[in-house]
Design a protein around this motif. Structure first.
Motif, PDB file in Angstrom:
ATOM      1  N   MET A  97      47.921 -28.486  -3.498  1.00  0.00           N
ATOM      2  CA  MET A  97      47.002 -27.361  -3.312  1.00  0.00           C
ATOM      3  C   MET A  97      45.882 -27.791  -2.349  1.00  0.00           C
ATOM      4  O   MET A  97      44.816 -28.259  -2.772  1.00  0.00           O
ATOM      5  CB  MET A  97      46.443 -26.902  -4.660  1.00  0.00           C
ATOM      6  CG  MET A  97      47.520 -26.409  -5.603  1.00  0.00           C
ATOM      7  SD  MET A  97      46.913 -25.800  -7.215  1.00  0.00           S
ATOM      8  CE  MET A  97      46.343 -27.316  -7.987  1.00  0.00           C
ATOM      9  N   LYS A  98      46.154 -27.663  -1.062  1.00  0.00           N
ATOM     10  CA  LYS A  98      45.273 -28.260  -0.051  1.00  0.00           C
ATOM     11  C   LYS A  98      43.888 -27.639  -0.010  1.00  0.00           C
ATOM     12  O   LYS A  98      42.894 -28.347   0.194  1.00  0.00           O
ATOM     13  CB  LYS A  98      45.938 -28.185   1.323  1.00  0.00           C
ATOM     14  CG  LYS A  98      47.082 -29.159   1.484  1.00  0.00           C
ATOM     15  CD  LYS A  98      47.410 -29.400   2.940  1.00  0.00           C
ATOM     16  CE  LYS A  98      48.355 -30.589   3.068  1.00  0.00           C
ATOM     17  NZ  LYS A  98      48.618 -30.921   4.483  1.00  0.00           N
ATOM     18  N   LYS A  99      43.799 -26.330  -0.181  1.00  0.00           N
ATOM     19  CA  LYS A  99      42.473 -25.702  -0.151  1.00  0.00           C
ATOM     20  C   LYS A  99      41.602 -26.247  -1.280  1.00  0.00           C
ATOM     21  O   LYS A  99      40.416 -26.519  -1.095  1.00  0.00           O
ATOM     22  CB  LYS A  99      42.585 -24.191  -0.259  1.00  0.00           C
ATOM     23  CG  LYS A  99      41.241 -23.494  -0.276  1.00  0.00           C
ATOM     24  CD  LYS A  99      41.233 -22.268   0.564  1.00  0.00           C
ATOM     25  CE  LYS A  99      39.842 -21.691   0.641  1.00  0.00           C
ATOM     26  NZ  LYS A  99      39.715 -20.581   1.570  1.00  0.00           N
ATOM     27  N   LEU A 100      42.208 -26.426  -2.452  1.00  0.00           N
ATOM     28  CA  LEU A 100      41.455 -26.968  -3.581  1.00  0.00           C
ATOM     29  C   LEU A 100      41.151 -28.446  -3.375  1.00  0.00           C
ATOM     30  O   LEU A 100      40.113 -28.941  -3.837  1.00  0.00           O
ATOM     31  CB  LEU A 100      42.234 -26.745  -4.877  1.00  0.00           C
ATOM     32  CG  LEU A 100      42.469 -25.272  -5.256  1.00  0.00           C
ATOM     33  CD1 LEU A 100      43.224 -25.160  -6.574  1.00  0.00           C
ATOM     34  CD2 LEU A 100      41.160 -24.512  -5.341  1.00  0.00           C
ATOM     35  N   MET A 101      42.026 -29.152  -2.666  1.00  0.00           N
ATOM     36  CA  MET A 101      41.725 -30.541  -2.310  1.00  0.00           C
ATOM     37  C   MET A 101      40.483 -30.598  -1.429  1.00  0.00           C
ATOM     38  O   MET A 101      39.613 -31.466  -1.598  1.00  0.00           O
ATOM     39  CB  MET A 101      42.910 -31.159  -1.559  1.00  0.00           C
ATOM     40  CG  MET A 101      44.108 -31.480  -2.427  1.00  0.00           C
ATOM     41  SD  MET A 101      45.577 -31.884  -1.419  1.00  0.00           S
ATOM     42  CE  MET A 101      45.011 -33.351  -0.536  1.00  0.00           C
ATOM     43  N   SER A 102      40.385 -29.662  -0.493  1.00  0.00           N
ATOM     44  CA  SER A 102      39.220 -29.606   0.396  1.00  0.00           C
ATOM     45  C   SER A 102      37.944 -29.340  -0.395  1.00  0.00           C
ATOM     46  O   SER A 102      36.908 -29.974  -0.169  1.00  0.00           O
ATOM     47  CB  SER A 102      39.426 -28.525   1.455  1.00  0.00           C
ATOM     48  OG  SER A 102      38.286 -28.388   2.271  1.00  0.00           O
ATOM     49  N   ASN A 103      38.024 -28.401  -1.355  1.00  0.00           N
ATOM     50  CA  ASN A 103      36.857 -28.093  -2.188  1.00  0.00           C
ATOM     51  C   ASN A 103      36.405 -29.318  -2.976  1.00  0.00           C
ATOM     52  O   ASN A 103      35.202 -29.622  -3.064  1.00  0.00           O
ATOM     53  CB  ASN A 103      37.184 -26.967  -3.172  1.00  0.00           C
ATOM     54  CG  ASN A 103      37.504 -25.662  -2.477  1.00  0.00           C
ATOM     55  OD1 ASN A 103      37.231 -25.497  -1.294  1.00  0.00           O
ATOM     56  ND2 ASN A 103      38.102 -24.740  -3.218  1.00  0.00           N
ATOM     57  N   ALA A 104      37.368 -30.031  -3.556  1.00  0.00           N
ATOM     58  CA  ALA A 104      37.052 -31.210  -4.344  1.00  0.00           C
ATOM     59  C   ALA A 104      36.482 -32.324  -3.460  1.00  0.00           C
ATOM     60  O   ALA A 104      35.542 -33.022  -3.853  1.00  0.00           O
ATOM     61  CB  ALA A 104      38.299 -31.695  -5.088  1.00  0.00           C
ATOM     62  N   ALA A 105      37.042 -32.482  -2.268  1.00  0.00           N
ATOM     63  CA  ALA A 105      36.523 -33.494  -1.339  1.00  0.00           C
ATOM     64  C   ALA A 105      35.087 -33.195  -0.954  1.00  0.00           C
ATOM     65  O   ALA A 105      34.251 -34.103  -0.846  1.00  0.00           O
ATOM     66  CB  ALA A 105      37.411 -33.556  -0.090  1.00  0.00           C
ATOM     67  N   ASN A 106      34.787 -31.916  -0.760  1.00  0.00           N
ATOM     68  CA  ASN A 106      33.412 -31.512  -0.460  1.00  0.00           C
ATOM     69  C   ASN A 106      32.464 -31.912  -1.581  1.00  0.00           C
ATOM     70  O   ASN A 106      31.361 -32.416  -1.347  1.00  0.00           O
ATOM     71  CB  ASN A 106      33.357 -29.990  -0.282  1.00  0.00           C
ATOM     72  CG  ASN A 106      33.510 -29.567   1.159  1.00  0.00           C
ATOM     73  OD1 ASN A 106      32.919 -30.158   2.049  1.00  0.00           O
ATOM     74  ND2 ASN A 106      34.308 -28.546   1.398  1.00  0.00           N
ATOM     75  N   SER A 107      32.896 -31.694  -2.825  1.00  0.00           N
ATOM     76  CA  SER A 107      32.018 -32.012  -3.951  1.00  0.00           C
ATOM     77  C   SER A 107      31.859 -33.525  -4.120  1.00  0.00           C
ATOM     78  O   SER A 107      30.768 -34.005  -4.458  1.00  0.00           O
ATOM     79  CB  SER A 107      32.559 -31.389  -5.240  1.00  0.00           C
ATOM     80  OG  SER A 107      31.569 -31.440  -6.248  1.00  0.00           O
ATOM     81  N   MET A 108      32.921 -34.279  -3.867  1.00  0.00           N
ATOM     82  CA  MET A 108      32.800 -35.739  -3.912  1.00  0.00           C
ATOM     83  C   MET A 108      31.802 -36.214  -2.853  1.00  0.00           C
ATOM     84  O   MET A 108      30.952 -37.075  -3.113  1.00  0.00           O
ATOM     85  CB  MET A 108      34.167 -36.394  -3.680  1.00  0.00           C
ATOM     86  CG  MET A 108      35.101 -36.316  -4.867  1.00  0.00           C
ATOM     87  SD  MET A 108      36.583 -37.356  -4.677  1.00  0.00           S
ATOM     88  CE  MET A 108      37.526 -36.427  -3.476  1.00  0.00           C
TER      89      MET A 108
END
Length: 286
Positions: A97-108
């Motif tokens: 789920m790449k879009k959610l990976m991007s969201n999580a990377a942003n929060s990290m």
């Protein structure tokens, strides 16, 4: 899963005694959810998200909730925020789920930024940018570019900061995102100011001010006016510095922000002191 709404954080930019717009709008980190920083760390939000997590079985909803939960911990336990966001990233990665990976990377990235760990913040924002480019998600591309510029600015790498801010500006101009455009213009002005290029700093601050006034974003208007006043003060143009500090103070009084009143009064006092009027500076400081 609904997104959080509120002030975009692409503005954590506080240096010395004032906020430089930003910018990570605490005025501060632009991430996908555009969270409202004033509500972070709210125990009821944390309880609600934790309860929702226990009741949710859908994979994408679980990741969404984990990212939102990590944001709640940004300002109270940023290390915990990272661990939660990392868990979200791994779950999203496992399911592709790449879009959610991007969201999580942003929060990290945000959690590291708030701890002053700029190399790790940069690594994760670059990863978020890479993923969003693969998805051709232009909105997130623009925000990731702005955040990367923010990190380079914090590290004192002003040429790279400007390069990414201009890329972010171009991306948001294509999207006609006036909020983003104004934010990037203000950040570009800040970098020019840090470089001592006062004429360019003023040019971009005024461009940002025009948009903020059009958008009626009073808090951002106030901060930007203060930045303009700072440049004039640095140039020794004290009459113009006072003009913009008093304008900032007036609008800030309308907003009712007592904390920033202290900031602007302090700046006004410094100008009077620079002019050699110590008595008036003391009176303002009372």
């Amino acid at each position: 899963m609904p997104e959080k709404s509120g002030i975009n954080p692409d503005s954590i930019k506080c240096r010395t005694h004032r906020c430089d717009l930003f910018i990570l709008w605490i005025i501060v980190l632009c991430i996908f959810f555009e969270p409202c920083f004033w509500s972070f760390g709210n125990s009821s939000n944390i309880d609600s998200l934790t309860a929702g997590l226990r009741q949710t079985v859908n994979d994408s909803d679980v990741v969404d909730i984990l990212v939102l939960l990590s944001q709640e911990y940004w300002y109270i336990q940023p290390d915990t925020a990272y661990l939660i966001a990392h868990d979200a990233f791994k779950k999203a990665e496992k399911k592709g789920m790449k879009k959610l990976m991007s969201n999580a990377a942003n929060s990290m990235a945000a959690s590291f930024f708030l701890q002053g760990d700029y190399p790790n913040a940069l690594m994760h924002w670059l990863n978020a940018l890479k993923i969003s480019e693969e998805l051709n998600d232009k909105k997130i591309i623009a925000r990731s570019l702005g955040n990367i510029g923010l990190v380079y600015g914090k590290q004192g790498d002003y040429p790279k900061a400007l390069a990414y801010y201009f890329r972010a500006l171009n991306a948001d101009e294509i999207l006609a995102n006036k909020n983003g455009i104004a934010r990037h213009l203000g950040n570009i002005g800040l970098i020019y100011e840090e470089q001592g290029n006062h004429s360019k700093a003023i040019e971009y601050y005024f461009k940002a001010e025009k948009l903020y006034e059009e958008l009626k974003l009073k808090r951002d208007i106030v901060i930007n006016l203060g930045n303009i006043g700072q440049v004039y003060n640095s140039q020794g143009n004290y009459s113009k510095a006072l003009k913009y500090f008093f304008k900032a103070l007036k609008i800030n009084n309308e907003i009712g922000d007592k904390i920033y009143n202290t900031v602007w009064l302090g700046d006004i006092g410094l100008v009077y002191q620079n002019q050699g009027d110590s008595a008036l500076a003391e009176e303002i400081g009372r």
